[in-house]
Motif scaffolding. Structure first.
Motif, PDB file in Angstrom:
ATOM      1  N   ALA A 103       0.891  -1.269  -0.034  1.00 60.29           N
ATOM      2  CA  ALA A 103      -0.167  -0.146  -0.109  1.00 60.29           C
ATOM      3  C   ALA A 103       1.065   1.250  -0.101  1.00 60.29           C
ATOM      4  O   ALA A 103       0.532   2.134   0.795  1.00 60.29           O
ATOM      5  CB  ALA A 103      -0.910   0.006   1.380  1.00 60.29           C
ATOM      6  N   GLY A 104       1.961   1.150  -0.776  1.00 53.79           N
ATOM      7  CA  GLY A 104       2.740   2.538  -1.023  1.00 53.79           C
ATOM      8  C   GLY A 104       3.681   2.732   0.227  1.00 53.79           C
ATOM      9  O   GLY A 104       4.658   3.766   0.156  1.00 53.79           O
ATOM     10  N   ARG A 105       4.042   1.928   0.979  1.00 55.94           N
ATOM     11  CA  ARG A 105       4.917   1.713   2.040  1.00 55.94           C
ATOM     12  C   ARG A 105       5.761   0.652   1.738  1.00 55.94           C
ATOM     13  O   ARG A 105       5.587  -0.345   1.196  1.00 55.94           O
ATOM     14  CB  ARG A 105       4.162   1.569   3.478  1.00 55.94           C
ATOM     15  N   HIS A 106       7.064   0.725   2.360  1.00 54.61           N
ATOM     16  CA  HIS A 106       7.963  -0.503   2.321  1.00 54.61           C
ATOM     17  C   HIS A 106       8.916  -0.572   3.632  1.00 54.61           C
ATOM     18  O   HIS A 106       8.751   0.529   4.237  1.00 54.61           O
ATOM     19  CB  HIS A 106       8.926  -0.183   0.951  1.00 54.61           C
ATOM     20  N   SER A 107       9.481  -1.827   3.719  1.00 56.11           N
ATOM     21  CA  SER A 107      10.349  -1.552   5.013  1.00 56.11           C
ATOM     22  C   SER A 107      11.525  -1.195   4.634  1.00 56.11           C
ATOM     23  O   SER A 107      11.951  -0.725   3.629  1.00 56.11           O
ATOM     24  CB  SER A 107      10.461  -2.993   5.413  1.00 56.11           C
ATOM     25  N   ASN A 108      12.679  -1.232   5.451  1.00 55.35           N
ATOM     26  CA  ASN A 108      14.142  -1.040   5.316  1.00 55.35           C
ATOM     27  C   ASN A 108      14.404  -2.403   4.823  1.00 55.35           C
ATOM     28  O   ASN A 108      13.770  -3.437   4.788  1.00 55.35           O
ATOM     29  CB  ASN A 108      14.589  -0.948   6.544  1.00 55.35           C
ATOM     30  N   TRP A 109      15.626  -2.285   3.873  1.00 59.25           N
ATOM     31  CA  TRP A 109      16.103  -3.294   3.352  1.00 59.25           C
ATOM     32  C   TRP A 109      17.085  -3.988   4.217  1.00 59.25           C
ATOM     33  O   TRP A 109      17.527  -3.865   5.218  1.00 59.25           O
ATOM     34  CB  TRP A 109      17.395  -2.876   2.271  1.00 59.25           C
ATOM     35  N   THR A 110      16.695  -5.445   4.166  1.00 59.20           N
ATOM     36  CA  THR A 110      17.644  -6.444   4.839  1.00 59.20           C
ATOM     37  C   THR A 110      18.740  -6.997   3.837  1.00 59.20           C
ATOM     38  O   THR A 110      18.345  -7.373   2.648  1.00 59.20           O
ATOM     39  CB  THR A 110      16.696  -7.708   5.553  1.00 59.20           C
ATOM     40  N   HIS A 111      20.027  -6.946   4.437  1.00 62.77           N
ATOM     41  CA  HIS A 111      21.148  -7.111   3.331  1.00 62.77           C
ATOM     42  C   HIS A 111      21.884  -8.763   3.659  1.00 62.77           C
ATOM     43  O   HIS A 111      21.624  -9.173   5.003  1.00 62.77           O
ATOM     44  CB  HIS A 111      22.199  -6.260   3.456  1.00 62.77           C
ATOM     45  N   LEU A 112      22.363  -9.311   2.756  1.00 57.88           N
ATOM     46  CA  LEU A 112      22.982 -10.458   2.958  1.00 57.88           C
ATOM     47  C   LEU A 112      24.366 -10.701   2.047  1.00 57.88           C
ATOM     48  O   LEU A 112      23.890 -10.525   0.556  1.00 57.88           O
ATOM     49  CB  LEU A 112      22.139 -11.700   2.732  1.00 57.88           C
ATOM     50  N   ARG A 113      25.400 -10.944   2.437  1.00 60.11           N
ATOM     51  CA  ARG A 113      26.442 -10.743   1.294  1.00 60.11           C
ATOM     52  C   ARG A 113      26.521 -12.316   0.888  1.00 60.11           C
ATOM     53  O   ARG A 113      26.265 -13.402   1.476  1.00 60.11           O
ATOM     54  CB  ARG A 113      28.020 -10.824   2.073  1.00 60.11           C
ATOM     55  N   PHE A 114      26.922 -12.648  -0.390  1.00 64.06           N
ATOM     56  CA  PHE A 114      26.814 -14.016  -1.150  1.00 64.06           C
ATOM     57  C   PHE A 114      28.065 -13.852  -1.837  1.00 64.06           C
ATOM     58  O   PHE A 114      28.251 -13.155  -2.912  1.00 64.06           O
ATOM     59  CB  PHE A 114      25.709 -14.097  -1.751  1.00 64.06           C
ATOM     60  N   THR A 115      28.766 -14.941  -1.320  1.00 64.69           N
ATOM     61  CA  THR A 115      30.048 -15.070  -2.367  1.00 64.69           C
ATOM     62  C   THR A 115      29.920 -16.718  -2.851  1.00 64.69           C
ATOM     63  O   THR A 115      30.206 -17.550  -2.113  1.00 64.69           O
ATOM     64  CB  THR A 115      31.212 -15.140  -1.714  1.00 64.69           C
ATOM     65  N   PRO A 116      29.578 -16.866  -4.149  1.00 58.60           N
ATOM     66  CA  PRO A 116      29.250 -18.054  -4.521  1.00 58.60           C
ATOM     67  C   PRO A 116      30.397 -19.339  -4.326  1.00 58.60           C
ATOM     68  O   PRO A 116      30.056 -20.386  -3.769  1.00 58.60           O
ATOM     69  CB  PRO A 116      29.229 -18.052  -6.115  1.00 58.60           C
ATOM     70  N   ASP A 117      31.509 -18.859  -4.508  1.00 61.39           N
ATOM     71  CA  ASP A 117      32.710 -20.074  -4.233  1.00 61.39           C
ATOM     72  C   ASP A 117      32.986 -20.447  -3.020  1.00 61.39           C
ATOM     73  O   ASP A 117      33.570 -21.417  -2.827  1.00 61.39           O
ATOM     74  CB  ASP A 117      34.016 -19.652  -5.099  1.00 61.39           C
ATOM     75  N   GLU A 118      32.317 -19.559  -1.879  1.00 62.98           N
ATOM     76  CA  GLU A 118      32.591 -20.044  -0.575  1.00 62.98           C
ATOM     77  C   GLU A 118      31.400 -20.685  -0.188  1.00 62.98           C
ATOM     78  O   GLU A 118      31.247 -21.520   0.797  1.00 62.98           O
ATOM     79  CB  GLU A 118      32.792 -18.774   0.258  1.00 62.98           C
ATOM     80  N   HIS A 119      29.909 -20.210  -0.627  1.00 60.85           N
ATOM     81  CA  HIS A 119      28.892 -20.555  -0.064  1.00 60.85           C
ATOM     82  C   HIS A 119      28.000 -21.894  -0.647  1.00 60.85           C
ATOM     83  O   HIS A 119      27.258 -22.286  -0.285  1.00 60.85           O
ATOM     84  CB  HIS A 119      27.874 -19.331   0.115  1.00 60.85           C
TER      85      HIS A 119
END
Length: 307
Positions: A103-119
């Motif tokens: 409804a025109g509102r949004h939350s703050n972003w939630t971040h996650l680091r992703f490194t394929p060769d490690e994860h």
């Protein structure tokens, strides 16, 4: 009230309203081989509107530049987003983020680091085909999709069905994997996984499968691996004891060995193992001097036995 203070309060109210939604939490990347899926949880008991989510990513070294982010999913009602189509570089590092919108509102972003060769986790082989020979089993393992990115090796674990505590391991550099020096006519269980030493990664094992090793006597030719789920018929013919008619002129059910040998010569056996499938065909030449025939599809009914 000073004008600048009034404007500042209005901006604060607008910011608070736009960020009034709860942010996604428990964000994690499920990465197996080259398949990447971002997942998260979200809840807000006081919200009556439907909620959608937007997920995006950027290279880690430019994550502070808002213009560098690319959307992976926008306006999705799911609690996951498939990043596979983004073709993230395997040796790159990325900032992923997700937020809720309603409804025109949004939350703050939630971040996650992703490194394929490690994860990234390695997935087990999708298929393992088995073919039998004398005192051995040959495995043809489906090639890992990660072969182009890392050196993948194949680990085969096998054991006698009656001795599950005595497991053996063999490692192969390619998906062609012969298991040799097996006990004849013994039921074995086996499972396979892939691994890479440089990245310290290994997949889970495939589900155990059972099969029989075969044997070859001095004059016995073995043609087919017998898998536990596949019933077989065995035909034996004796040298000088049986003259097999032309299969085009006689039905298979009319062929029976004599009750007593007509010669005291050396007995020679030619064994044929055939899957009971309407299209199964086996044709081979026997040892010199031994009687033989060509098995005709449908000539042996299920349950019929040959001695």
């Amino acid at each position: 009230m000073p004008l600048y203070l009034h404007v500042g309060l209005n901006l604060l109210v607008l910011f608070s309203a736009s960020a009034s939604l709860s942010s996604p939490y428990d964000v994690r990347m499920i990465a197996v081989d080259l398949n990447y899926t971002l997942q998260w949880a979200w809840s807000d008991s006081q919200l009556n509107d439907s909620v959608n989510f937007t997920a995006a990513y950027a290279f880690w070294n430019i994550k502070d530049d808002e213009g560098s982010y690319k959307q992976a999913c926008a306006g999705s009602g799911e609690h996951w987003c498939d990043f596979t189509h983004c073709k993230l570089h395997f040796k790159g590092s990325f900032q992923t983020r997700v937020r809720a919108e309603a409804a025109g509102r949004h939350s703050n972003w939630t971040h996650l680091r992703f490194t394929p060769d490690e994860h990234v986790l390695l997935g087990p082989p999708s298929e393992v085909n088995m073919q039998g020979d004398v005192e051995m089993v040959i495995l043809n393992i489906s090639k890992s999709v990660m072969n182009s990115l890392m050196k993948v090796q194949y680990e085969v674990q096998y054991w006698e069905q009656q001795q599950p505590d005595q497991k053996h391991l063999k490692i192969y550099n390619d998906p062609y994997a012969p298991l040799t020096s097996l006990k004849p006519w013994t039921e074995y269980c086996l499972q396979v996984r892939v691994f890479n030493k440089d990245y310290s990664k290994n997949s889970s094992f495939t589900s155990p499968r059972s099969t029989f090793s075969l044997a070859e006597s001095a004059h016995c030719a073995v043609l087919y691996l017998t898998v536990r789920s596949c019933s077989i018929h065995v035909l034996q013919t004796q040298k000088k004891d049986l003259s097999i008619p032309n299969p085009q002129q006689h039905s298979m059910s009319s062929i029976r060995p004599p009750t007593s040998p007509r010669s005291s010569g050396t007995k020679m056996f030619h064994s044929i193992c055939v899957r009971t499938h309407p299209t199964a065909r086996v044709s081979t030449a026997p040892p010199a001097g031994a009687g033989w025939h060509r098995r005709v599809p449908g000539s042996v009914l299920p349950g019929e036995q040959w001695f």
